[in-house]
Design an enzyme around this catalytic site. Structure first.
Site, PDB file in Angstrom:
ATOM      1  N   ALA A  28       0.830  -1.212   0.000  1.00 36.32           N
ATOM      2  CA  ALA A  28       0.000   0.000   0.000  1.00 36.32           C
ATOM      3  C   ALA A  28       0.866   1.264   0.000  1.00 36.32           C
ATOM      4  O   ALA A  28       1.922   1.284   0.635  1.00 36.32           O
ATOM      5  CB  ALA A  28      -0.920  -0.009   1.216  1.00 36.32           C
ATOM      6  N   PRO A  29       0.439   2.301  -0.736  1.00 36.91           N
ATOM      7  CA  PRO A  29      -0.820   2.433  -1.472  1.00 36.91           C
ATOM      8  C   PRO A  29      -0.805   1.870  -2.886  1.00 36.91           C
ATOM      9  O   PRO A  29      -1.804   1.980  -3.601  1.00 36.91           O
ATOM     10  CB  PRO A  29      -1.020   3.951  -1.507  1.00 36.91           C
ATOM     11  CG  PRO A  29       0.374   4.495  -1.564  1.00 36.91           C
ATOM     12  CD  PRO A  29       1.204   3.568  -0.699  1.00 36.91           C
ATOM     13  N   GLY A  30       0.311   1.314  -3.342  1.00 38.20           N
ATOM     14  CA  GLY A  30       0.316   0.618  -4.619  1.00 38.20           C
ATOM     15  C   GLY A  30       1.146   1.219  -5.721  1.00 38.20           C
ATOM     16  O   GLY A  30       1.165   0.701  -6.840  1.00 38.20           O
ATOM     17  N   GLY A  31       1.869   2.297  -5.436  1.00 36.13           N
ATOM     18  CA  GLY A  31       2.670   2.928  -6.491  1.00 36.13           C
ATOM     19  C   GLY A  31       3.724   2.007  -7.072  1.00 36.13           C
ATOM     20  O   GLY A  31       3.931   1.961  -8.289  1.00 36.13           O
ATOM     21  N   LYS A  32       4.416   1.279  -6.201  1.00 38.48           N
ATOM     22  CA  LYS A  32       5.427   0.342  -6.691  1.00 38.48           C
ATOM     23  C   LYS A  32       4.767  -0.882  -7.321  1.00 38.48           C
ATOM     24  O   LYS A  32       5.271  -1.436  -8.301  1.00 38.48           O
ATOM     25  CB  LYS A  32       6.368  -0.061  -5.559  1.00 38.48           C
ATOM     26  CG  LYS A  32       7.240   1.088  -5.035  1.00 38.48           C
ATOM     27  CD  LYS A  32       8.189   0.615  -3.955  1.00 38.48           C
ATOM     28  CE  LYS A  32       9.126   1.733  -3.494  1.00 38.48           C
ATOM     29  NZ  LYS A  32       8.390   2.779  -2.740  1.00 38.48           N
TER      30      LYS A  32
ATOM     31  N   ASP B 178       9.470  -3.234   0.747  1.00 40.47           N
ATOM     32  CA  ASP B 178       9.553  -1.782   0.917  1.00 40.47           C
ATOM     33  C   ASP B 178       9.094  -1.507   2.348  1.00 40.47           C
ATOM     34  O   ASP B 178       7.924  -1.251   2.611  1.00 40.47           O
ATOM     35  CB  ASP B 178       8.656  -1.086  -0.104  1.00 40.47           C
ATOM     36  CG  ASP B 178       8.805   0.419  -0.068  1.00 40.47           C
ATOM     37  OD1 ASP B 178       9.921   0.897   0.166  1.00 40.47           O
ATOM     38  OD2 ASP B 178       7.789   1.121  -0.253  1.00 40.47           O
TER      39      ASP B 178
ATOM     40  N   CYS C 215      12.523   4.571   2.735  1.00 38.45           N
ATOM     41  CA  CYS C 215      12.680   5.997   2.409  1.00 38.45           C
ATOM     42  C   CYS C 215      13.340   6.694   3.592  1.00 38.45           C
ATOM     43  O   CYS C 215      13.030   7.833   3.918  1.00 38.45           O
ATOM     44  CB  CYS C 215      11.343   6.636   2.038  1.00 38.45           C
ATOM     45  SG  CYS C 215      10.038   6.442   3.252  1.00 38.45           S
TER      46      CYS C 215
END
Length: 427
Positions: free
Chosen positions: A266-270, A326, A379
């Site tokens: 989540a939120p799903g960008g990768k 991640d 990050c």
């Protein structure tokens, strides 16, 4: 009907911030969602809220200079911050307007008895503005934690690692509104069609390129109408994300037809970028430690036309060609995007998060096929969460080797901070 006042809404958000656990961004979104503000006033309200949170320590210093360090009522302190932020950070607002509006707001909020005090503090600074600006600049060198409004413990550890000059660049960047980037979604369109659509929709943009992004893939959005209202957004032709987030997916190197696990999706960008690399074939399993947040992944997959993702907990050993972890982290690489975070993160959280990160890698170690790839990313800028975690994992798992690791730094790479390590399982 009387229209809402952006300064009053800003003060209300800051008051709620001191009383509730929600992040400032969410509180502001709720207040602005009630409507009543023009686009210009919405922008002013957001600038006031974010600026007052970012510059909280410096604003406290300014208040303390005029009040002999006396403790102020929290709501009155917010009003002082509101006036001072306009005086010293918003050049477009005349001094007399900043003072008058703040004092009048104080009266409306029940601080009529303190109106004279508010007026005296703010007017005092209008007379001393030039000298005070000079003092604020000196603070950036003599006491950067106050001068740049960051926790002292973060400033100290960053200065020990990178030196004063680079740390100052990082601190200044954290106080600057971040650029907005969009990644082209090749599952739905191409660069020529997307840029033509943006031209028709009134989006101003410029192509940006880094060594891990390639050409005609990432665009900085310079100005735009509300993106969610644009047909190009509704059609899933692009996804808004910082270029730093693409590095981990590129290191993962997923190919069409493979089986991939995105453990903290989540939120799903990768997730959707992995699907693009796989040309929407094969199988991606998306998980998250907060299952409710997987609905965000589903929504993004639907909008971007991704059909190869499923949502389940992995159970079969040695079943994935590639795994992306991640991991939850301190987020110190994205402080410019998370205005509250600098005041929430504490030193002992690095140890707690490190345990979580190692546990996630341990969970995945048996799920990777022999010869498969495990990518660990954060990050964070902190070695305890990055290189040190990778080293400890490798010491405990001799069947994995480090192929590549990289730290992106905002003051060197011009993007959010990120760490990525690519590990290979023997076999």
């Amino acid at each position: 009907m009387k229209s809402e006042n952006p300064r009053e809404i800003a003060a209300r958000v800051l008051r709620r911030r001191g009383q509730e656990a929600d992040y400032t961004e969410k509180l502001l979104e709720t207040e602005l969602g009630r409507g009543g503000l023009s686009p210009v006033d919405r922008a002013l309200c957001q600038e006031l809220v974010y600026g007052m949170v970012r510059w909280q320590a410096t604003l406290d210093w300014l208040v303390a200079r005029k009040t002999g360090n006396r403790e102020q009522n929290s709501a009155l302190r917010i009003l002082l911050h509101l006036g001072l932020y306009q005086l010293f950070w918003l050049q477009r607002i005349p001094n007399h307007a900043a003072v008058h509006e703040t004092v009048e707001l104080g009266k409306r909020l029940g601080f009529g008895a303190q109106a004279g005090f508010l007026n005296a503090v703010l007017r005092g600074y209008t007379r001393e503005r030039e000298a005070t600006v000079s003092e604020l600049e000196k603070l950036k060198k003599s006491d950067p934690a106050i001068g740049y409004s960051h926790p002292a413990w973060l400033v100290e550890r960053w200065t020990a690692r990178w030196g004063a000059e680079k740390t100052a660049q990082l601190l200044q960047g954290n106080n600057t509104p971040p650029p907005l980037y969009a990644r082209l979604n090749l599952l739905k369109t191409d660069a020529a069609k997307l840029t033509e659509a943006w031209n028709n929709e009134g989006v101003q943009f410029t192509e940006r390129k880094w060594d891990w992004t390639g050409a005609n893939s990432v665009f900085e959005l310079l100005s735009h109408p509300p993106l969610a209202q644009n047909e190009s957004f509704k059609s899933g032709w692009f996804y808004v994300q910082d270029p730093s987030t693409l590095l981990a997916v590129n290191e993962l190197g997923a190919r069409p037809g493979e089986t991939v696990l995105d453990l903290c999706a989540a939120p799903g960008g990768k997730t959707v970028y992995i699907a693009q690399q796989m040309k929407n074939t094969g199988r991606i399993v998306a998980c998250d430690n907060q299952p409710a947040r997987l609905e965000l992944v589903r929504e993004n997959c639907v909008r971007l036309g991704v059909t190869c993702v499923e949502y389940s907990q992995p159970a079969t050993p040695a079943s994935f060609d590639r795994i992306l972890v991640d991991a939850p982290c301190s987020n110190t690489g994205v402080l410019r995007r998370r205005v509250d975070l600098r005041w929430r993160i504490k030193p002992d959280e690095l140890t707690r998060l490190r345990r979580t990160q190692l546990a996630l890698l341990e969970q995945c170690s048996g799920l990777v096929k022999p010869g498969g790839t495990l990518v660990y990313s954060t990050c964070s800028l902190e070695p305890e969460e990055n290189e040190s975690v990778t080293t400890e994992f490798l010491e405990a798992h001799r069947d994995f080797t480090l192929e590549q690791q990289r730290q992106l730094l905002p003051f060197e790479d011009g993007v959010d901070g990120a760490y990525v390590a690519r590990l290979r399982k023997s076999g």
